[in-house]
Design a protein around this motif. Structure first.
Motif, short mmCIF file in Angstrom:
data_model
loop_
_atom_site.label_atom_id
_atom_site.label_comp_id
_atom_site.label_asym_id
_atom_site.label_seq_id
_atom_site.Cartn_x
_atom_site.Cartn_y
_atom_site.Cartn_z
N PHE A 26 8.27 1.37 -1.32
CA PHE A 26 7.71 2.31 -0.33
C PHE A 26 6.36 2.89 -0.67
CE2 PHE A 26 6.84 6.67 1.04
CZ PHE A 26 6.83 6.52 2.61
N LEU A 27 5.98 3.16 -1.99
CA LEU A 27 4.75 3.42 -2.55
C LEU A 27 3.70 2.36 -2.45
CD1 LEU A 27 6.04 5.82 -5.69
CD2 LEU A 27 5.04 6.58 -3.29
N ASP A 28 4.43 1.39 -2.88
CA ASP A 28 3.58 0.03 -3.17
C ASP A 28 2.84 -0.13 -1.70
OD1 ASP A 28 2.50 -2.02 -5.16
OD2 ASP A 28 3.45 -3.19 -3.70
N GLN A 29 3.94 -0.35 -0.87
CA GLN A 29 3.57 -0.76 0.71
C GLN A 29 2.52 0.21 1.37
OE1 GLN A 29 4.36 -3.51 2.28
NE2 GLN A 29 2.86 -3.07 4.04
N ARG A 30 2.62 1.56 1.25
CA ARG A 30 1.86 2.49 1.87
C ARG A 30 0.71 2.41 1.21
NH1 ARG A 30 5.30 1.99 4.88
NH2 ARG A 30 6.51 3.48 5.73
N VAL A 31 0.51 2.45 -0.18
CA VAL A 31 -0.66 2.10 -0.91
C VAL A 31 -1.64 1.20 -0.43
CG1 VAL A 31 -1.97 1.81 -3.06
CG2 VAL A 31 -0.07 3.83 -2.88
N ARG A 32 -0.99 0.03 -0.35
CA ARG A 32 -1.78 -1.26 0.38
C ARG A 32 -2.32 -1.18 1.67
NH1 ARG A 32 2.45 -4.53 0.11
NH2 ARG A 32 2.40 -4.72 -2.02
N ASN A 33 -1.37 -0.68 2.42
CA ASN A 33 -1.70 -0.28 3.92
C ASN A 33 -3.00 0.79 3.83
OD1 ASN A 33 0.11 -1.91 4.87
ND2 ASN A 33 1.54 -0.44 5.28
N PHE A 34 -2.91 1.89 3.10
CA PHE A 34 -4.02 2.84 3.20
C PHE A 34 -5.31 2.44 2.81
CE2 PHE A 34 -5.91 6.43 1.10
CZ PHE A 34 -6.12 7.18 2.09
N ARG A 43 5.18 7.62 -9.70
CA ARG A 43 5.39 6.33 -10.46
C ARG A 43 5.80 6.60 -11.70
NH1 ARG A 43 3.95 1.54 -7.87
NH2 ARG A 43 2.17 1.98 -6.30
N GLN A 44 5.12 7.80 -12.56
CA GLN A 44 5.32 8.03 -13.92
C GLN A 44 6.83 8.56 -14.09
OE1 GLN A 44 2.34 10.51 -15.11
NE2 GLN A 44 0.78 9.13 -15.22
N LYS A 45 7.28 9.19 -12.96
CA LYS A 45 8.78 9.71 -12.95
C LYS A 45 9.78 8.63 -12.58
CE LYS A 45 6.99 14.39 -11.82
NZ LYS A 45 6.59 15.28 -10.87
N VAL A 46 9.55 7.66 -12.31
CA VAL A 46 10.40 6.77 -11.91
C VAL A 46 11.00 5.97 -13.20
CG1 VAL A 46 11.01 4.46 -10.87
CG2 VAL A 46 9.57 6.02 -9.42
N ARG A 81 14.85 3.23 -9.10
CA ARG A 81 14.32 3.68 -7.67
C ARG A 81 13.71 2.28 -7.07
NH1 ARG A 81 14.58 9.14 -6.78
NH2 ARG A 81 14.36 8.58 -4.48
N LYS A 82 14.19 1.35 -7.15
CA LYS A 82 13.31 0.15 -6.36
C LYS A 82 12.85 0.49 -5.06
CE LYS A 82 14.60 -4.45 -4.82
NZ LYS A 82 15.44 -5.62 -4.58
N GLU A 83 13.65 1.27 -4.14
CA GLU A 83 13.06 1.37 -2.82
C GLU A 83 12.06 2.18 -2.90
OE1 GLU A 83 16.27 1.85 -3.77
OE2 GLU A 83 17.41 0.15 -2.76
N LEU A 84 11.98 3.20 -3.73
CA LEU A 84 10.78 4.03 -3.90
C LEU A 84 9.79 3.52 -4.28
CD1 LEU A 84 9.75 7.20 -3.78
CD2 LEU A 84 10.56 7.41 -6.13
N LEU A 85 9.58 2.64 -5.13
CA LEU A 85 8.45 1.84 -5.94
C LEU A 85 7.88 0.89 -4.81
CD1 LEU A 85 9.68 0.74 -9.21
CD2 LEU A 85 7.77 2.31 -8.66
#
Length: 275
Positions: free
Chosen positions: A143-151, A37-40, A137-141
């Protein structure tokens, strides 16, 4: 009820091992994701032609927006150098002129690197006069948000299931012990023993089961983490950090599981036995 007690200790141990492994994986995964996220960055391209005064004005307006940590100006010449480093070609020789516009690299503060926050900042930055376009990088953010929530959702559900199972088994073990000592409990009540005098040994037994399970689980998780660290590359070792307080917390959780399991049985079955 030795066999039942051993079964409870094993269940608590297994539950804590799974919970511990999940914690290790989740915290280190979260640390790794935060580093991504810091690199976005957001990149705001400016209208041309533009004066140095206008550039300074735009920079001040950007820094005034809540959530923006820092901005860095990229001139046309610097943009051409970056293009050269990434693609190995001189843009001036390819097109005989430099078509790359000046821009600002925008770094967001921690807590604002989410799809929703980035979208809000995008709307404010694009509204600044002199900003022609803004990309990130909207799609990357997302993607990360959805995967973290599911996890975290799956992990929480598994953790709760394991905790309830451990409490149930400890409770069942204490219940068997209470039934085995039914006559002794009734005799103690007849000679004037208080309820807490009768309950205390069973509570201590549950706590001891949790303590033993927690210590065993901590040792096994430490061993498994040590083995896993050997298979991780040096580049990722910085993200794989486990503090010693985690192992102490694992023992404390084991004690709490044992305590809650025993108190469930004691409150219900001691009353029935005395009655």
């Amino acid at each position: 009820a030795k066999i039942a007690a051993i079964g409870s200790i094993i269940t608590i141990t297994i539950s804590l091992i799974i919970l511990g492994i999940f914690y290790v994986v989740s915290t280190n995964t979260a640390r790794f994701i935060e580093s991504i996220r810091q690199k976005v960055e957001l990149e705001a391209f400016l209208e041309e032609p533009i004066t140095p005064e206008k550039i300074n004005e735009i920079q001040k307006q950007m820094l005034a927006i809540e959530g923006i940590d820092s901005v860095r100006f990229i001139s046309k010449e610097e943009a051409a150098k970056i293009f050269m480093e990434e693609f190995g070609e001189d843009i001036n020789k390819i097109l005989d002129f430099n078509p790359l516009p000046p821009s600002f690299k925008i770094i967001l503060k921690e807590g604002y690197r989410t799809p929703q926050k980035a979208k809000e900042i995008h709307a404010m930055v694009i509204g600044i006069k002199g900003v022609e376009n803004l990309t990130y990088r909207k799609e990357l953010l997302e993607f990360l948000d959805q995967r973290v929530r599911n996890f975290y959702t799956i992990g929480f559900a598994v953790g709760m299931l394991l905790a309830v199972s451990a409490i149930f088994l400890v409770s069942n073990t204490i219940r068997l012990t209470i039934y085995a000592k039914k006559k002794s409990i009734q005799t103690m009540k007849l000679v004037g023993a208080s309820r807490w005098f009768i309950k205390a040994p069973f509570l201590i037994e549950g706590i001891m089961q949790g303590l033993i399970g927690g210590i065993v689980a901590s040792g096994l998780v430490y061993y498994l983490v040590s083995i896993a660290a050997g298979f991780i590359s040096n580049d990722l070792l910085d993200f794989f950090v486990i503090k010693s307080a985690f192992y102490i917390a694992l023992v404390v959780v084991g004690i709490l599981l044992g305590f809650f399991g025993s108190i469930v049985s004691v409150r219900r079955f001691i009353r029935d036995t005395i009655g």
